[in-house]
Design a protein around this motif. Structure first.
Motif, mmCIF file in Angstrom:
data_model
loop_
_atom_site.group_PDB
_atom_site.id
_atom_site.type_symbol
_atom_site.label_atom_id
_atom_site.label_comp_id
_atom_site.label_asym_id
_atom_site.label_seq_id
_atom_site.Cartn_x
_atom_site.Cartn_y
_atom_site.Cartn_z
ATOM 1 N N LEU A 1 21.064 -31.854 26.275
ATOM 2 C CA LEU A 1 21.214 -32.233 24.669
ATOM 3 C C LEU A 1 20.913 -33.660 24.276
ATOM 4 C CD1 LEU A 1 21.518 -30.986 22.021
ATOM 5 C CD2 LEU A 1 23.995 -31.027 22.276
ATOM 6 N N GLN A 2 21.660 -34.491 24.918
ATOM 7 C CA GLN A 2 21.959 -35.852 24.403
ATOM 8 C C GLN A 2 20.462 -36.657 24.720
ATOM 9 O OE1 GLN A 2 24.085 -36.882 22.549
ATOM 10 N NE2 GLN A 2 25.319 -34.838 22.871
ATOM 11 N N LYS A 3 19.905 -36.379 25.853
ATOM 12 C CA LYS A 3 18.681 -36.783 26.401
ATOM 13 C C LYS A 3 17.580 -36.512 25.693
ATOM 14 C CE LYS A 3 20.739 -38.444 31.082
ATOM 15 N NZ LYS A 3 20.574 -38.540 32.380
ATOM 16 N N THR A 4 17.252 -35.402 25.385
ATOM 17 C CA THR A 4 16.335 -34.565 24.560
ATOM 18 C C THR A 4 16.109 -35.490 23.431
ATOM 19 O OG1 THR A 4 16.572 -32.578 25.658
ATOM 20 C CG2 THR A 4 15.298 -32.823 23.659
ATOM 21 N N THR A 5 14.698 -36.108 23.038
ATOM 22 C CA THR A 5 14.535 -36.592 21.816
ATOM 23 C C THR A 5 13.122 -35.483 21.089
ATOM 24 O OG1 THR A 5 12.445 -37.911 22.776
ATOM 25 C CG2 THR A 5 14.590 -38.831 22.871
ATOM 26 N N ILE A 6 13.095 -35.978 20.014
ATOM 27 C CA ILE A 6 11.852 -35.221 19.071
ATOM 28 C C ILE A 6 10.564 -35.358 19.813
ATOM 29 C CG2 ILE A 6 10.568 -35.310 16.698
ATOM 30 C CD1 ILE A 6 13.263 -34.190 16.720
ATOM 31 N N VAL A 7 10.472 -36.612 20.363
ATOM 32 C CA VAL A 7 9.019 -36.909 21.128
ATOM 33 C C VAL A 7 8.958 -35.918 22.275
ATOM 34 C CG1 VAL A 7 8.071 -38.472 22.648
ATOM 35 C CG2 VAL A 7 8.902 -39.277 20.571
ATOM 36 N N ASP A 8 10.174 -35.890 23.085
ATOM 37 C CA ASP A 8 10.112 -34.823 24.153
ATOM 38 C C ASP A 8 9.625 -33.305 23.601
ATOM 39 O OD1 ASP A 8 11.028 -36.590 26.056
ATOM 40 O OD2 ASP A 8 12.944 -36.463 25.495
ATOM 41 N N ILE A 9 10.408 -32.974 22.610
ATOM 42 C CA ILE A 9 10.130 -31.695 21.812
ATOM 43 C C ILE A 9 8.849 -31.542 21.484
ATOM 44 C CG2 ILE A 9 10.717 -29.991 20.161
ATOM 45 C CD1 ILE A 9 13.424 -31.072 20.397
ATOM 46 N N ALA A 10 8.213 -32.614 20.859
ATOM 47 C CA ALA A 10 6.878 -32.523 20.478
ATOM 48 C C ALA A 10 5.743 -32.389 21.808
ATOM 49 C CB ALA A 10 6.528 -33.634 19.642
ATOM 50 N N LYS A 11 6.024 -33.371 22.736
ATOM 51 C CA LYS A 11 5.049 -33.052 23.888
ATOM 52 C C LYS A 11 5.146 -31.585 24.488
ATOM 53 C CE LYS A 11 5.281 -38.023 25.220
ATOM 54 N NZ LYS A 11 5.802 -39.058 26.299
ATOM 55 N N THR A 12 6.213 -31.050 24.497
ATOM 56 C CA THR A 12 6.570 -29.764 25.263
ATOM 57 C C THR A 12 5.613 -28.751 24.570
ATOM 58 O OG1 THR A 12 8.640 -30.565 26.190
ATOM 59 C CG2 THR A 12 8.219 -28.131 26.150
ATOM 60 N N ALA A 13 5.839 -29.019 23.179
ATOM 61 C CA ALA A 13 5.269 -27.935 22.224
ATOM 62 C C ALA A 13 3.573 -28.205 21.907
ATOM 63 C CB ALA A 13 6.153 -27.998 20.905
ATOM 64 N N ASN A 14 3.141 -29.457 22.424
ATOM 65 C CA ASN A 14 1.831 -29.750 22.237
ATOM 66 C C ASN A 14 1.552 -29.880 20.586
ATOM 67 O OD1 ASN A 14 -0.528 -30.761 23.180
ATOM 68 N ND2 ASN A 14 -1.163 -28.687 23.275
ATOM 69 N N VAL A 15 2.374 -30.621 19.947
ATOM 70 C CA VAL A 15 2.372 -30.890 18.612
ATOM 71 C C VAL A 15 2.687 -32.370 18.403
ATOM 72 C CG1 VAL A 15 2.898 -28.587 18.033
ATOM 73 C CG2 VAL A 15 4.586 -30.009 17.975
ATOM 74 N N SER A 16 2.226 -32.767 17.251
ATOM 75 C CA SER A 16 2.659 -34.183 16.791
ATOM 76 C C SER A 16 4.194 -34.151 16.370
ATOM 77 C CB SER A 16 1.914 -34.690 15.482
ATOM 78 O OG SER A 16 1.865 -33.912 14.426
ATOM 79 N N ARG A 17 4.736 -35.243 16.149
ATOM 80 C CA ARG A 17 5.925 -35.341 15.679
ATOM 81 C C ARG A 17 5.887 -35.156 14.144
ATOM 82 N NH1 ARG A 17 8.104 -41.449 16.945
ATOM 83 N NH2 ARG A 17 5.988 -41.987 16.383
ATOM 84 N N SER A 18 4.739 -35.505 13.485
ATOM 85 C CA SER A 18 4.948 -35.378 12.007
ATOM 86 C C SER A 18 5.095 -33.731 11.920
ATOM 87 C CB SER A 18 3.541 -35.738 11.349
ATOM 88 O OG SER A 18 2.649 -35.172 12.104
ATOM 89 N N THR A 19 4.177 -33.023 12.695
ATOM 90 C CA THR A 19 4.392 -31.450 12.779
ATOM 91 C C THR A 19 5.792 -30.974 12.680
ATOM 92 O OG1 THR A 19 2.117 -30.994 13.529
ATOM 93 C CG2 THR A 19 3.414 -29.377 13.600
ATOM 94 N N ILE A 20 6.625 -31.397 13.468
ATOM 95 C CA ILE A 20 7.805 -31.046 13.961
ATOM 96 C C ILE A 20 8.835 -31.465 12.657
ATOM 97 C CG2 ILE A 20 10.179 -31.718 15.061
ATOM 98 C CD1 ILE A 20 8.742 -31.805 17.699
ATOM 99 N N TYR A 21 8.585 -32.556 11.863
ATOM 100 C CA TYR A 21 9.262 -33.044 10.915
ATOM 101 C C TYR A 21 8.683 -32.009 9.526
ATOM 102 C CZ TYR A 21 11.129 -36.750 13.005
ATOM 103 O OH TYR A 21 11.959 -37.569 13.894
ATOM 104 N N GLU A 22 7.713 -31.310 9.660
ATOM 105 C CA GLU A 22 7.320 -30.372 8.588
ATOM 106 C C GLU A 22 8.271 -29.163 8.522
ATOM 107 O OE1 GLU A 22 3.327 -29.197 8.865
ATOM 108 O OE2 GLU A 22 2.381 -31.196 8.729
ATOM 109 N N TYR A 23 9.006 -28.850 9.877
ATOM 110 C CA TYR A 23 9.744 -27.719 9.863
ATOM 111 C C TYR A 23 11.235 -28.219 9.869
ATOM 112 C CZ TYR A 23 5.532 -25.353 10.678
ATOM 113 O OH TYR A 23 3.914 -24.798 10.569
ATOM 114 N N PHE A 24 11.497 -29.249 10.522
ATOM 115 C CA PHE A 24 12.870 -29.620 10.921
ATOM 116 C C PHE A 24 13.223 -31.011 10.472
ATOM 117 C CE2 PHE A 24 11.644 -26.316 13.850
ATOM 118 C CZ PHE A 24 12.812 -25.351 13.619
#
Length: 201
Positions: free
Chosen positions: A27-50
């Motif tokens: 949990l602690q080491k995971t970043t928004i960038v990591d999640i975005a890369k895994t989902a193959n979406v941009s960080r801005s896309t993630i911030y549209e939802y969370f």
């Protein structure tokens, strides 16, 4: 495909990708960038939802909770009496702990956070889940008629929290028969009080 479907699918993809990151990196080491890369979406896309990682964690916890209750309900439905249903719930929870330890869901730090920071919410959900079972048991005479359904549900929920989070130093709770008897002896029979109980075969 409708816009609503796209929105739902993208949100689901982000949540599933967060699960994968939390399992692999913690949990602690995971970043928004990591999640975005895994989902193959941009960080801005993630911030549209969370709004932030905390909001993603809450969504993950909500999804995990829904799945947990669906699976526990399925396990309980295999029992006919309240005693059988609650015993199966106890067995389910002890086995769920093993699934957590195997890394199937969150890492241990994530679980500790959920069981402390969000404990009140989780407890209320658990009480709400068990209330109908206890109410029905009052009607069938399986429990004493003066049983406080909400208080009884909270007592059992706290027992399940303990079974989930704290290994026993005296009992082999990984043995389904041991876990089931623990619930029968110390929870269900307490709900029944002095009421005459049918002899188990």
């Amino acid at each position: 495909m409708t816009q609503a479907s796209v929105t739902s699918d993208t949100r689901e993809l982000i949540v599933e990708s967060a699960y994968e990151c939390f399992r692999g990196q913690g949990l602690q080491k995971t970043t928004i960038v990591d999640i975005a890369k895994t989902a193959n979406v941009s960080r801005s896309t993630i911030y549209e939802y969370f709004s932030d990682k905390g909001a993603i964690l809450e969504a993950c916890a909500e999804q995990a909770s829904e799945q947990f209750y669906r699976e526990m309900s399925s396990a309980m439905d295999q029992g006919r009496s309240l005693e059988e249903k609650l015993s199966r719930a106890g067995v389910f929870v002890t086995q769920a702990r093993r699934a957590i330890e195997s890394g199937k869901y969150f890492d241990e730090d994530s679980i500790s956070l959920l069981l402390t920071k969000d404990a009140a919410v989780l407890l209320r959900e658990c009480v709400d889940f068990f209330a109908p079972y206890l109410s029905a048991a009052k009607l069938t005479g399986e429990v004493r008629k003066d049983l406080d359904v909400r208080a009884g549900g909270e007592w059992f929920a706290r027992i399940l929290f303990s079974l989930f989070s704290t290994p026993s130093s005296t009992l082999d709770m990984e043995n389904p028969e041991v876990a089931a008897e623990f619930v029968r002896a110390h929870v269900v029979r307490g709900f029944a009080g002095d009421r005459a109980r049918p002899r188990r075969a």
